[in-house]
Design a protein around this motif. Structure first.
Motif, PDB file in Angstrom:
ATOM      1  N   ALA A 265       0.711  -1.496  -0.144  1.00  0.00           N
ATOM      2  CA  ALA A 265      -0.334   0.130  -0.262  1.00  0.00           C
ATOM      3  C   ALA A 265       0.554   1.107   0.117  1.00  0.00           C
ATOM      4  O   ALA A 265       0.308   2.043  -1.423  1.00  0.00           O
ATOM      5  N   VAL A 266       2.330   1.193   1.114  1.00  0.00           N
ATOM      6  CA  VAL A 266       3.131   2.538   0.703  1.00  0.00           C
ATOM      7  C   VAL A 266       3.513   2.647  -0.678  1.00  0.00           C
ATOM      8  O   VAL A 266       3.740   3.829  -1.166  1.00  0.00           O
ATOM      9  N   LYS A 267       3.744   1.564  -1.096  1.00  0.00           N
ATOM     10  CA  LYS A 267       4.429   1.654  -2.726  1.00  0.00           C
ATOM     11  C   LYS A 267       3.585   2.253  -3.812  1.00  0.00           C
ATOM     12  O   LYS A 267       3.941   2.749  -5.019  1.00  0.00           O
ATOM     13  N   ALA A 268       2.155   2.034  -3.139  1.00  0.00           N
ATOM     14  CA  ALA A 268       1.899   2.233  -4.656  1.00  0.00           C
ATOM     15  C   ALA A 268       0.777   4.121  -4.431  1.00  0.00           C
ATOM     16  O   ALA A 268       0.708   4.942  -4.893  1.00  0.00           O
ATOM     17  N   ALA A 269       1.061   4.448  -2.915  1.00  0.00           N
ATOM     18  CA  ALA A 269       0.686   5.675  -2.170  1.00  0.00           C
ATOM     19  C   ALA A 269       2.609   6.312  -3.202  1.00  0.00           C
ATOM     20  O   ALA A 269       1.877   7.051  -3.814  1.00  0.00           O
ATOM     21  N   LEU A 270       3.411   5.564  -2.987  1.00  0.00           N
ATOM     22  CA  LEU A 270       4.034   6.492  -3.453  1.00  0.00           C
ATOM     23  C   LEU A 270       4.230   7.043  -5.219  1.00  0.00           C
ATOM     24  O   LEU A 270       4.726   7.792  -5.448  1.00  0.00           O
TER      25      LEU A 270
END
Length: 464
Positions: A265-270
Motif C-alpha cells: 500500500a505504501v509503494k502504491a501511494a509513493l
C-alpha cells in the motif's frame, strides 16, 4: 502523332513511381478470359463517372483529419499526376485505385484549394495502377475531374495485365459505401480527442484558441496539486499507523512477508505521488510555454498597424461614451439644483413604465359573506310572504261555508302551509284550468262580435 497514347509505350512516359517493376506479358502465355472481355465491353466512361468513386484533392484534404478517412477512401479512385509527357510536354495523369492508407514518419503540406490555406498531415495513399502498387502523398492528387483519356489509359492497362475490370454494380456499391460512411458517421469523444491531439502534434505552434488552452493548463495544475497533496497525506497516514515497517524496502520493492500488505500500500501511494508530481511539472511547463506564446502573439499583434488603429478607435469610442454619460448626469444634477433653489415643487414626469397605484375591488362574495347574504334574502322573502297573506285575509269576504268549524284533519293544515310556502313562480292545476276557461270565453265573444259563428270560417287559431 495526334493519336499517340502515353500509356501504350512505357519508354515514352516518366512513370518511375507508378510503373516500378512492370514487365512485358506475352499474350499467348496468359489469354484474356471471357469474363474479363465481357466486363471490358460493359464498363463505359459515363458509367464510371456516374458511380461517383473518383475523389479530388480538396475532398481528401477536407476529410484527412476525420476518423473515418481510411474506411471511406479505400476502394475509391484518384487522378494522380506523374509529371509531363516526354513527347507532348503536357501534364500526364493516371487513374489509380486507393487500396490502403498508411502513416509516414514525416508530415507534409496538402494544398486544400487555390484560395485556402494548406493542411498538414502524415498520411499517405497506397495507389494501384495495373499490377503496380506504391504509396504517394495526397499532394500529388489532381483537383480536377477525370477525362476520357485517363479512363482509356486505365482500362487498357488492366486489359494488358489481364486484370478484371470492376463491374458497374461494384462501383455503385463503393459509391454507396462512401456516401454512407461520410454522412452517417458519429465520432466518439475519444476519437475527437485523438484527432485534436494529432493536429496539435503536427502543428504545435498553430493554436486556434490559446486562451482556452491556458485555462485548461491552469485547471490541470489545480487538479494535479490536489492529487499530490492527497497522496502525500496518504503516505504520512500509512507511516504513522505502521511505525515499525521498513519503508525503505517498500520504495525498493523488497517486501518482508509480515509487512507485505502494508508495504505494498505504501509503494502504491509513493508511485501515485511520484506520478502526480511528474504530471504537475508537465502542466507547469505547458502553462509557461503557452504564456510565452501568448506574449509573443500579443507583441506581434501590437506591431500590426491595422490592429493598433482599431484599438485606438475603440479607446476613443469608450472615452466619448464616458464623457457623454458624465455630461448628461451633470446637466440633470444642475437642473435639479436650480429647482431646489427656486423653491418650486418638483413636477412629476410621466413615466409609462412606472407602476401605477391601484386598489383591488372584490366583485364577488365568498365564504361567510355569501352565507350571510343568503340568510338575509330568506328573511326578506319570509317577511314579504307574511305581509301578503295578512292583506289577503283582511280584504277578501269569507266563503259560504265560513261558519263551519275548521277542519281538524292534519293533512289539510299541512297542505295549506305548503301552499303558503310555495315558490313564487309555481302554478296550480286549478289556476291553469280557470285561465283556459276565461280564454275560451273571450274567444267566443270575439267570434260573436265578428259574426263568424256557425259559418265554418276561421280567421285564425284560437287558444281553446
Amino acid at each position: 502523332d495526334p493519336d499517340h497514347n502515353p500509356a501504350d509505350e512505357d519508354s515514352d512516359v516518366d512513370m518511375e513511381d507508378v510503373k516500378a517493376g512492370a514487365d512485358d506479358v506475352d499474350d499467348d502465355d496468359d489469354p484474356v478470359t471471357a469474363a474479363a472481355e465481357a466486363a471490358a465491353a460493359d464498363i463505359t466512361f459515363d458509367e464510371f463517372v456516374t458511380a461517383k468513386v473518383v475523389l479530388r484533392r480538396s475532398k481528401l484534404a477536407k476529410w484527412v483529419h476525420e476518423p473515418f478517412f481510411s474506411d471511406a477512401v479505400t476502394g475509391c479512385y484518384v487522378r494522380f499526376g506523374i509529371g509531363p509527357d516526354k513527347i507532348t510536354k503536357k501534364p500526364c495523369y493516371r487513374l489509380c485505385k486507393i487500396v490502403e492508407v498508411e502513416k509516414s514518419a514525416t508530415a507534409y503540406l496538402v494544398p486544400h484549394s487555390l484560395h485556402s490555406k494548406q493542411i498538414k498531415t502524415n498520411l499517405r495513399l497506397v495507389l494501384e495502377f495495373g499490377n503496380n502498387r506504391r504509396s504517394f502523398k495526397i499532394a500529388g492528387v489532381s483537383d480536377d475531374n477525370i477525362e476520357v483519356q485517363d479512363f482509356r489509359v486505365w482500362k487498357n492497362r488492366l486489359l494488358q495485365y489481364r486484370i478484371p475490370l470492376p463491374t458497374v454494380r461494384e462501383l455503385q456499391k463503393v459509391g454507396r459505401r462512401l456516401n454512407k460512411t461520410v454522412t452517417e458517421f458519429v465520432a466518439s469523444n475519444d476519437q475527437i480527442e485523438q484527432q485534436l491531439a494529432l493536429q496539435r502534434s503536427l502543428r504545435p505552434d498553430a493554436r486556434t484558441n490559446i486562451a482556452l488552452d491556458i485555462e485548461r493548463a491552469k485547471e490541470d495544475i489545480i487538479a494535479f496539486t490536489d492529487s499530490v497533496s492527497h497522496m502525500s497525506k496518504e503516505v504520512e497516514r500509512l507511516k504513522s499507523e505502521n511505525p515499525d515497517a521498513d519503508f525503505g524496502a517498500a520504495e525498493v520493492g523488497d517486501f518482508d512477508p509480515e509487512d507485505e500488505p502494508v508495504l505494498r500500500a505504501v509503494k502504491a501511494a509513493l508511485d501515485g505521488l511520484k506520478g502526480a508530481r511528474k504530471e504537475l511539472e508537465k502542466a507547469n511547463a505547458t502553462l509557461k510555454k503557452l504564456n510565452l506564446v501568448n506574449e509573443a502573439r500579443s507583441a506581434e499583434l501590437a506591431k500590426d498597424k491595422n490592429i493598433s488603429g482599431w484599438a485606438a478607435i475603440n479607446d476613443r469610442a469608450r472615452k466619448s461614451n464616458k464623457d457623454a454619460d458624465y455630461n448628461t448626469y451633470k446637466e440633470r444634477a444642475e437642473a435639479e439644483e436650480k429647482k431646489k433653489k427656486a423653491g418650486g415643487a418638483k413636477k412629476q414626469e410621466y413615466n409609462p413604465f412606472a407602476r401605477r397605484p391601484n386598489k383591488p375591488k372584490v366583485l364577488w362574495a365568498v365564504g361567510d359573506e355569501l352565507k350571510k347574504k343568503s340568510e338575509d334574502d330568506e328573511k326578506e322573502e319570509a317577511k314579504d310572504d307574511g305581509k301578503a297573506s295578512a292583506e289577503g285575509a283582511s280584504s277578501s269576504p269569507p266563503p259560504a261555508d265560513q261558519n263551519l268549524p275548521p277542519s281538524s284533519d292534519p293533512s289539510t293544515t299541512t297542505t295549506t302551509a305548503a301552499a303558503g310556502s310555495a315558490h313564487q313562480f309555481s302554478y296550480s292545476e286549478d289556476d291553469i284550468a280557470k285561465e283556459r276557461e276565461l280564454a275560451a270565453k273571450k274567444a267566443e265573444e270575439r267570434r260573436k262580435e265578428e259574426g263568424t259563428v256557425g259559418r265554418g270560417e276561421r280567421k285564425g287559431m284560437s287558444l281553446a
